[in-house]
Design a protein around this motif. Structure first.
Motif, mmCIF file in Angstrom:
data_model
loop_
_atom_site.group_PDB
_atom_site.id
_atom_site.type_symbol
_atom_site.label_atom_id
_atom_site.label_comp_id
_atom_site.label_asym_id
_atom_site.label_seq_id
_atom_site.Cartn_x
_atom_site.Cartn_y
_atom_site.Cartn_z
ATOM 1 N N GLN A 270 58.283 -14.734 89.051
ATOM 2 C CA GLN A 270 56.939 -14.380 88.627
ATOM 3 C C GLN A 270 56.708 -12.924 89.001
ATOM 4 O O GLN A 270 57.394 -12.384 89.874
ATOM 5 N N PRO A 271 55.775 -12.253 88.336
ATOM 6 C CA PRO A 271 55.627 -10.815 88.548
ATOM 7 C C PRO A 271 55.096 -10.454 89.927
ATOM 8 O O PRO A 271 54.352 -11.217 90.543
ATOM 9 N N ALA A 272 55.537 -9.296 90.422
ATOM 10 C CA ALA A 272 54.894 -8.636 91.562
ATOM 11 C C ALA A 272 54.808 -9.473 92.825
ATOM 12 O O ALA A 272 53.808 -9.437 93.528
ATOM 13 N N GLY A 273 55.864 -10.208 93.127
ATOM 14 C CA GLY A 273 55.863 -10.967 94.371
ATOM 15 C C GLY A 273 55.672 -10.085 95.583
ATOM 16 O O GLY A 273 55.003 -10.463 96.550
ATOM 17 N N GLU A 274 56.248 -8.880 95.528
ATOM 18 C CA GLU A 274 56.122 -7.964 96.663
ATOM 19 C C GLU A 274 54.688 -7.474 96.836
ATOM 20 O O GLU A 274 54.249 -7.178 97.954
ATOM 21 N N VAL A 275 53.926 -7.401 95.743
ATOM 22 C CA VAL A 275 52.515 -6.998 95.831
ATOM 23 C C VAL A 275 51.711 -8.103 96.512
ATOM 24 O O VAL A 275 50.889 -7.840 97.399
ATOM 25 N N ALA A 276 51.949 -9.341 96.107
ATOM 26 C CA ALA A 276 51.221 -10.463 96.696
ATOM 27 C C ALA A 276 51.536 -10.614 98.177
ATOM 28 O O ALA A 276 50.629 -10.808 99.004
ATOM 29 N N SER A 277 52.819 -10.532 98.548
ATOM 30 C CA SER A 277 53.178 -10.720 99.956
ATOM 31 C C SER A 277 52.629 -9.593 100.819
ATOM 32 O O SER A 277 52.151 -9.830 101.927
ATOM 33 N N HIS B 13 42.216 -15.986 97.881
ATOM 34 C CA HIS B 13 41.222 -15.417 96.971
ATOM 35 C C HIS B 13 41.562 -13.969 96.644
ATOM 36 O O HIS B 13 41.455 -13.535 95.477
ATOM 37 N N ALA B 14 42.006 -13.205 97.641
ATOM 38 C CA ALA B 14 42.328 -11.796 97.424
ATOM 39 C C ALA B 14 43.492 -11.630 96.452
ATOM 40 O O ALA B 14 43.513 -10.691 95.641
ATOM 41 N N VAL B 15 44.483 -12.519 96.517
ATOM 42 C CA VAL B 15 45.615 -12.441 95.584
ATOM 43 C C VAL B 15 45.119 -12.660 94.156
ATOM 44 O O VAL B 15 45.508 -11.930 93.230
ATOM 45 N N TYR B 16 44.258 -13.646 93.954
ATOM 46 C CA TYR B 16 43.741 -13.904 92.603
ATOM 47 C C TYR B 16 42.868 -12.755 92.103
ATOM 48 O O TYR B 16 42.928 -12.384 90.925
ATOM 49 N N VAL B 17 42.051 -12.193 92.973
ATOM 50 C CA VAL B 17 41.200 -11.064 92.573
ATOM 51 C C VAL B 17 42.063 -9.886 92.134
ATOM 52 O O VAL B 17 41.801 -9.257 91.093
ATOM 53 N N ALA B 18 43.107 -9.579 92.892
ATOM 54 C CA ALA B 18 43.996 -8.468 92.538
ATOM 55 C C ALA B 18 44.691 -8.731 91.207
ATOM 56 O O ALA B 18 44.853 -7.822 90.385
ATOM 57 N N ALA B 19 45.109 -9.984 90.979
ATOM 58 C CA ALA B 19 45.781 -10.337 89.729
ATOM 59 C C ALA B 19 44.824 -10.244 88.539
ATOM 60 O O ALA B 19 45.227 -9.834 87.444
ATOM 61 N N ASP B 20 43.568 -10.615 88.755
ATOM 62 C CA ASP B 20 42.583 -10.547 87.673
ATOM 63 C C ASP B 20 42.310 -9.109 87.247
ATOM 64 O O ASP B 20 41.948 -8.858 86.092
ATOM 65 N N ASP C 24 44.488 -6.648 87.096
ATOM 66 C CA ASP C 24 45.643 -5.999 86.476
ATOM 67 C C ASP C 24 46.479 -7.055 85.755
ATOM 68 O O ASP C 24 47.104 -7.890 86.408
ATOM 69 N N PRO C 25 46.518 -7.032 84.422
ATOM 70 C CA PRO C 25 47.288 -8.033 83.684
ATOM 71 C C PRO C 25 48.755 -8.105 84.090
ATOM 72 O O PRO C 25 49.379 -9.165 83.988
ATOM 73 N N ALA C 26 49.308 -6.997 84.585
ATOM 74 C CA ALA C 26 50.712 -6.984 85.000
ATOM 75 C C ALA C 26 50.950 -7.831 86.246
ATOM 76 O O ALA C 26 52.087 -8.173 86.560
ATOM 77 N N LEU C 27 49.872 -8.165 86.960
ATOM 78 C CA LEU C 27 49.993 -8.947 88.191
ATOM 79 C C LEU C 27 49.652 -10.425 87.998
ATOM 80 O O LEU C 27 49.721 -11.196 88.957
#
Length: 246
Positions: free
Chosen positions: A60-67, A96-103, A105-108
């Motif tokens: 899945q995209p951007a695992g390093e961003v989420a971690s 919640h913060a992971v979902y907010v960041a993903a919302d 940026d479509p790439a996330l």
């Protein structure tokens, strides 16, 4: 005077082309990078000290961003994590913060991560996890898993699975989590291993136990990493050894 040592290591492994794991020890974070040698940090025993690993979800995209987002959030909230309820609330904030960041940026979209760790208090340890990263207790009686994997039941003879039943983020729409949080007594000499499945999938628990009986600190971290590499290094390898000294 009692103190805490944390020996940490993070490595890409032999198959992945980059590191999606992150780590936190108190205010110190290591995000998506590689440590050439184990790093040992020393902290006084007193205020809550959070030590955790986060494993960005592969495929899945951007695992390093989420971690990275999760460990930085835990580093910020760490000094206030003085109870099971506080840890559960902090993990829900991370989700919640992971979902907010993903919302934003479509790439996330659908990025996600597991997390596992411990908060060291003066007389107890708060162990927590969401996903299949682990916390293991090492004692003269042997190694024991003190976290609880979020994974489906395994068929006979199978030790691991890439499937997790809950994570921080990882879905197109917000999904609530139920963090696992438990309290254990703490004493001088206690040791705990916090690690991603890049260690526990390729290296059997008996082998980890043998290495922790034979080694401590930086040598133990190196030998654990070496065992994962010799087993093929199929995933990112991140670990932190916690030891209570005096």
């Amino acid at each position: 005077m009692p103190y805490i040592t944390v020996t940490a290591l993070s490595h890409t492994g032999l198959i992945r082309d980059h590191n999606e794991d992150s780590l936190v020890a108190g205010p110190w974070t290591l995000c998506g990078t590689v440590t050439e040698n184990p790093q040992t940090l020393v902290f006084p025993l007193g205020s809550p000290l959070v030590v955790a690993v986060a494993d960005g979800m592969g495929g899945q995209p951007a695992g390093e961003v989420a971690s990275a987002l999760v460990v930085r959030q835990l580093a910020s909230s760490g000094p206030a994590l003085d109870s099971e309820e506080a840890v559960r609330d902090a993990l829900k904030v991370c989700n919640h913060a992971v979902y907010v960041a993903a919302d934003r940026d479509p790439a996330l979209l659908t990025m996600g991560t597991t997390v596992a760790g411990a908060v060291v208090l003066p007389e107890s340890l708060l162990v927590f996890n969401v996903g299949d990263s682990r916390v293991l207790g090492a004692s003269p009686d042997g190694l024991r898993q003190v976290s609880l994997d979020d994974s489906p039941p395994l068929p006979p003879g199978q030790r691991s699975t890439p499937i997790v039943t809950q994570a921080l983020g990882g879905a197109p729409r917000f999904s609530a989590i139920t963090p696992h949080v438990t309290t254990s007594p703490l004493a001088v000499g206690d040791r705990y291993l916090v690690c991603t499945d890049g260690l526990t999938d390729p290296v059997p628990e008996e082998a980890i136990d043998d290495l922790l009986r034979a080694h401590d600190g930086g040598r133990a971290a190196f030998e654990l990493w070496k065992s994962a590499i010799e087993a093929g290094g199929p995933d990112n390898i991140t670990l932190a050894l916690i030891r209570i000294g005096e």
